[in-house]
Scaffold this motif. Structure first.
Motif, short mmCIF file in Angstrom:
data_model
loop_
_atom_site.label_atom_id
_atom_site.label_comp_id
_atom_site.label_asym_id
_atom_site.label_seq_id
_atom_site.Cartn_x
_atom_site.Cartn_y
_atom_site.Cartn_z
N SER A 127 -40.59 -54.07 56.47
CA SER A 127 -39.79 -54.98 57.31
C SER A 127 -39.11 -56.06 56.49
O SER A 127 -37.96 -56.44 56.77
N ALA A 128 -39.75 -56.57 55.46
CA ALA A 128 -39.14 -57.63 54.65
C ALA A 128 -37.92 -57.11 53.91
O ALA A 128 -36.86 -57.76 53.86
N THR A 129 -38.04 -55.91 53.33
CA THR A 129 -36.90 -55.32 52.61
C THR A 129 -35.77 -54.99 53.57
O THR A 129 -34.59 -55.24 53.27
N THR A 130 -36.11 -54.43 54.73
CA THR A 130 -35.07 -54.09 55.71
C THR A 130 -34.32 -55.33 56.17
O THR A 130 -33.09 -55.35 56.25
N THR A 131 -35.07 -56.39 56.48
CA THR A 131 -34.43 -57.63 56.92
C THR A 131 -33.54 -58.21 55.82
O THR A 131 -32.42 -58.67 56.09
N ALA A 132 -34.02 -58.17 54.59
CA ALA A 132 -33.22 -58.70 53.48
C ALA A 132 -31.97 -57.87 53.26
O ALA A 132 -30.88 -58.42 53.01
N LEU A 133 -32.07 -56.54 53.36
CA LEU A 133 -30.89 -55.69 53.19
C LEU A 133 -29.86 -55.94 54.29
O LEU A 133 -28.65 -55.95 54.02
N LEU A 134 -30.33 -56.15 55.50
CA LEU A 134 -29.39 -56.46 56.59
C LEU A 134 -28.66 -57.76 56.30
O LEU A 134 -27.44 -57.88 56.49
N GLY A 135 -29.42 -58.76 55.85
CA GLY A 135 -28.78 -60.04 55.54
C GLY A 135 -27.80 -59.93 54.39
O GLY A 135 -26.72 -60.54 54.41
N LEU A 136 -28.13 -59.11 53.39
CA LEU A 136 -27.24 -58.96 52.24
C LEU A 136 -25.98 -58.18 52.58
O LEU A 136 -24.98 -58.28 51.88
N HIS A 137 -26.01 -57.39 53.66
CA HIS A 137 -24.79 -56.76 54.13
C HIS A 137 -23.87 -57.78 54.81
O HIS A 137 -22.64 -57.63 54.77
N LEU A 138 -24.46 -58.79 55.40
CA LEU A 138 -23.66 -59.78 56.12
C LEU A 138 -23.07 -60.85 55.20
O LEU A 138 -22.05 -61.45 55.53
N VAL A 139 -23.72 -61.08 54.05
CA VAL A 139 -23.23 -62.11 53.13
C VAL A 139 -21.81 -61.84 52.66
O VAL A 139 -20.91 -62.69 52.80
N PRO A 140 -21.50 -60.66 52.10
CA PRO A 140 -20.11 -60.43 51.67
C PRO A 140 -19.13 -60.38 52.83
O PRO A 140 -17.96 -60.74 52.68
N ALA A 141 -19.60 -59.94 54.00
CA ALA A 141 -18.72 -59.90 55.16
C ALA A 141 -18.27 -61.30 55.56
O ALA A 141 -17.10 -61.51 55.92
N THR A 142 -19.19 -62.27 55.48
CA THR A 142 -18.83 -63.64 55.84
C THR A 142 -17.88 -64.28 54.82
O THR A 142 -17.21 -65.26 55.13
N VAL A 143 -17.82 -63.70 53.62
CA VAL A 143 -16.88 -64.20 52.61
C VAL A 143 -15.54 -63.50 52.72
O VAL A 143 -14.48 -64.14 52.75
N MET A 144 -15.55 -62.18 52.80
CA MET A 144 -14.32 -61.39 52.71
C MET A 144 -13.50 -61.42 54.01
O MET A 144 -12.27 -61.60 53.95
N ILE A 145 -14.15 -61.25 55.15
CA ILE A 145 -13.38 -61.11 56.40
C ILE A 145 -12.58 -62.38 56.73
O ILE A 145 -11.37 -62.30 56.95
N PRO A 146 -13.20 -63.57 56.75
CA PRO A 146 -12.39 -64.76 57.06
C PRO A 146 -11.30 -65.03 56.01
O PRO A 146 -10.19 -65.44 56.35
N THR A 147 -11.62 -64.78 54.73
CA THR A 147 -10.63 -65.06 53.67
C THR A 147 -9.41 -64.16 53.81
O THR A 147 -8.27 -64.63 53.77
#
Length: 247
Positions: A217-237
């Motif tokens: 569960s810890a790895t899955t949660t971290a992987l989900l969050g790491l998918h969202l990090v670049p999205a929050t940078v690239m999409i608005p920019t």
């Protein structure tokens, strides 16, 4: 001389008889030329000029949301020639140039194409900078997750995802996003809105593999969050850059 106003998405057919010798200058927004066969032509930006005679343009269209304006310059008829000189291509070109000088117009189709190329290059440059930022942010977030005990071990093969792997994958998919944004700016009438919709859908799809990986569960949660990090940078920019270059 007349000024043509085109609201967002509007299309105005070109009257060949009335605008035969006309020269257009985009004074606001962007205007796309529609060719004789109905295919979309080049998109011209502000201060771009274009001839209508002999170009096969059958309509003008506004691909943006805001009202675009085009100044149509029609040369004044000159005095009758002193002799019946045959109109060869050279003399016709000279007469067209004289008419253009009489009306004070001094632009051609090249500036519009150059302006559009600059917009595409500017978007790509902004995207590459955002890509580097997304790679750094994702790698840093992964390092912090490891520091608090997340092992990033995937059961399939029992391998641990290295920090460099997060950077490479983030960079690859960020470049894919840049390509999509450039394509939408080139061919879509509403590139920013369509890019956001497409990017959000792809981001949602990217969340499926971590859920199916079988990791703890810890790895899955971290992987989900790491998918969202670049999205929050690239999409608005990229969306902000598309809106700036569309208006």
């Amino acid at each position: 001389m007349q000024t043509l106003a085109l609201r967002g998405g509007a299309r105005v057919a070109v009257d060949a008889a009335q605008w035969r010798h006309a020269f257009g200058v985009v004074t606001r927004g962007r205007v796309q030329l529609e060719l004789r066969d109905g295919e979309p032509g080049p998109v011209l930006g502000r201060d771009a000029g274009f001839w209508l005679r002999g170009t096969g343009v059958r309509a003008l269209r506004n691909p943006g949301r805001r009202t675009a304006r085009v100044r149509i310059v029609t040369p004044r008829p000159g005095p009758p020639p002193a002799s019946e000189t045959p109109r060869t291509p050279v003399t016709e070109w000279r007469n067209d140039m004289n008419s253009m000088n009489d009306t004070g117009a001094a632009a051609g189709p090249a500036p519009g194409q150059t302006s559009h190329t600059h917009r595409l290059r500017g978007l790509a440059g902004t995207g590459l900078i955002a890509t580097l930022a997304a790679m750094a942010a994702t790698t840093l977030a992964a390092a912090l997750a490891q520091a608090v005990g997340v092992d990033f071990e995937v059961p399939d093969g029992g391998e641990t995802i290295p920090l460099s792997g997060f950077a490479v994958v983030t960079g690859f998919f960020s470049v894919v996003g840049i390509v999509i944004a450039v394509a939408l700016l080139r061919w879509s009438a509403r590139p920013a809105e369509r890019f956001v919709w497409t990017a959000m859908m792809l981001t949602a799809i990217s969340l499926v593999p971590p859920l199916l990986s079988g990791a703890n569960s810890a790895t899955t949660t971290a992987l989900l969050g790491l998918h969202l990090v670049p999205a929050t940078v690239m999409i608005p920019t990229l969306a902000r850059s598309l809106r700036t270059r569309t208006d």
